[in-house]
Write a protein that holds these residues in place. Structure first.
Motif, mmCIF file in Angstrom:
data_model
loop_
_atom_site.group_PDB
_atom_site.id
_atom_site.type_symbol
_atom_site.label_atom_id
_atom_site.label_comp_id
_atom_site.label_asym_id
_atom_site.label_seq_id
_atom_site.Cartn_x
_atom_site.Cartn_y
_atom_site.Cartn_z
ATOM 1 N N ILE A 135 98.258 35.541 60.651
ATOM 2 C CA ILE A 135 97.003 34.792 60.713
ATOM 3 C C ILE A 135 96.701 34.281 59.311
ATOM 4 O O ILE A 135 96.586 35.060 58.363
ATOM 5 C CB ILE A 135 95.838 35.642 61.243
ATOM 6 N N VAL A 136 96.601 32.974 59.193
ATOM 7 C CA VAL A 136 96.296 32.321 57.922
ATOM 8 C C VAL A 136 94.846 31.847 57.977
ATOM 9 O O VAL A 136 94.478 31.077 58.866
ATOM 10 C CB VAL A 136 97.225 31.117 57.667
ATOM 11 N N VAL A 137 94.031 32.311 57.045
ATOM 12 C CA VAL A 137 92.607 31.990 57.039
ATOM 13 C C VAL A 137 92.300 31.090 55.854
ATOM 14 O O VAL A 137 92.681 31.391 54.719
ATOM 15 C CB VAL A 137 91.756 33.269 56.950
ATOM 16 N N ALA A 138 91.599 29.990 56.098
ATOM 17 C CA ALA A 138 91.270 29.064 55.006
ATOM 18 C C ALA A 138 89.869 28.498 55.193
ATOM 19 O O ALA A 138 89.499 28.101 56.303
ATOM 20 C CB ALA A 138 92.287 27.932 54.937
ATOM 21 N N GLY A 139 89.113 28.467 54.110
ATOM 22 C CA GLY A 139 87.790 27.885 54.136
ATOM 23 C C GLY A 139 87.842 26.371 54.118
ATOM 24 O O GLY A 139 88.862 25.756 53.778
ATOM 25 N N ILE A 140 86.731 25.758 54.464
ATOM 26 C CA ILE A 140 86.627 24.305 54.517
ATOM 27 C C ILE A 140 86.894 23.674 53.153
ATOM 28 O O ILE A 140 87.316 22.520 53.048
ATOM 29 C CB ILE A 140 85.225 23.913 55.042
ATOM 30 N N ASN A 141 86.679 24.459 52.085
ATOM 31 C CA ASN A 141 86.896 23.966 50.724
ATOM 32 C C ASN A 141 88.369 23.730 50.399
ATOM 33 O O ASN A 141 88.694 23.080 49.408
ATOM 34 C CB ASN A 141 86.314 24.943 49.694
ATOM 35 N N LYS A 142 89.269 24.234 51.238
ATOM 36 C CA LYS A 142 90.702 24.082 50.965
ATOM 37 C C LYS A 142 91.333 22.900 51.689
ATOM 38 O O LYS A 142 92.539 22.668 51.579
ATOM 39 C CB LYS A 142 91.437 25.374 51.316
#
Length: 214
Positions: A135-142
């Motif tokens: 599971i790869v989690v990324a915020g909208i900032n990325k």
């Protein structure tokens, strides 16, 4: 109204990226908050589940390690404090065969690619092959426009901030941007672009409508 517009824009971007990842054969989902994303992650953790952690500040800030332990899972975290280099490497190798591997991405693109930079290469290796579930989690900032913009983010944001976080006195900690240094302590050594989901790896990309991580 102003907050509604901000939330609309985040959701629109998030859903566009999710759609692009799906076209590239990834599983993908959008959540407005990190709390909702944490609930989704924990749905994959059962007693005795071996959970590997890829050195992500996004994941750390979500408190997932404590949640995994509370659920009876086994935490494999090579970044835990107090470990020797040999112990870190041994745990990183264990993470490669974990039931669930959790990490972030240094950048994600509007056309559904994962762009990353590593020192040891363990994270990008595990993202590609090894764990049963990633599971790869990324915020909208990325979110970045394209691959070129993603590498600009790596050099201008992710690399210098991670060097600063780790207390490594490479040139970027003074200039705030990559200097393509030749330092022995350089942590920018392994570059990875996943344009499509690796053939046999089960990956879900979780996009969060908040600014999280570097």
């Amino acid at each position: 109204m102003n907050m509604e517009i901000h939330n609309w824009h985040k959701e629109a971007l998030g859903e566009k990226v999710v759609g692009a990842f799906k076209k590239n054969d990834f599983n993908a989902v959008y959540f407005p908050t990190a709390e909702e994303a944490a609930t989704f992650i924990m749905d994959h953790v059962k007693p005795e589940t071996k959970v590997g952690f890829g050195g992500s500040m996004t994941i750390n800030n979500m408190g997932i390690q404590d949640k995994v332990e509370a659920a009876g899972g086994k935490v494999l975290d090579h970044g835990a404090p107090g470990l020797t280099l040999e112990e870190r490497i041994a745990i990183a190798r264990e993470e490669m065969l974990s039931d669930l591997y959790l990490c972030s991405s240094n950048a994600i693109t509007l056309d559904g690619m994962l762009v990353n930079i590593d020192g040891m290469g363990n994270r990008v290796a595990a993202m590609s092959f090894g764990p049963k579930k990633v599971i790869v989690v990324a915020g909208i900032n990325k979110i970045c426009k394209d691959e070129k913009a993603a590498f600009e983010r790596l050099e201008g944001i992710a690399a210098p901030m991670n060097n600063k976080r780790l207390g490594i006195q490479n040139p970027c900690t003074k200039t705030g941007t990559c200097m393509n240094c030749q330092s022995k302590s350089r942590i920018c050594r392994v570059y990875s672009v996943l344009r499509k989901k690796p053939m046999v790896t089960d990956i879900t990309v979780v996009v969060i409508g908040e600014n999280v991580g570097y």
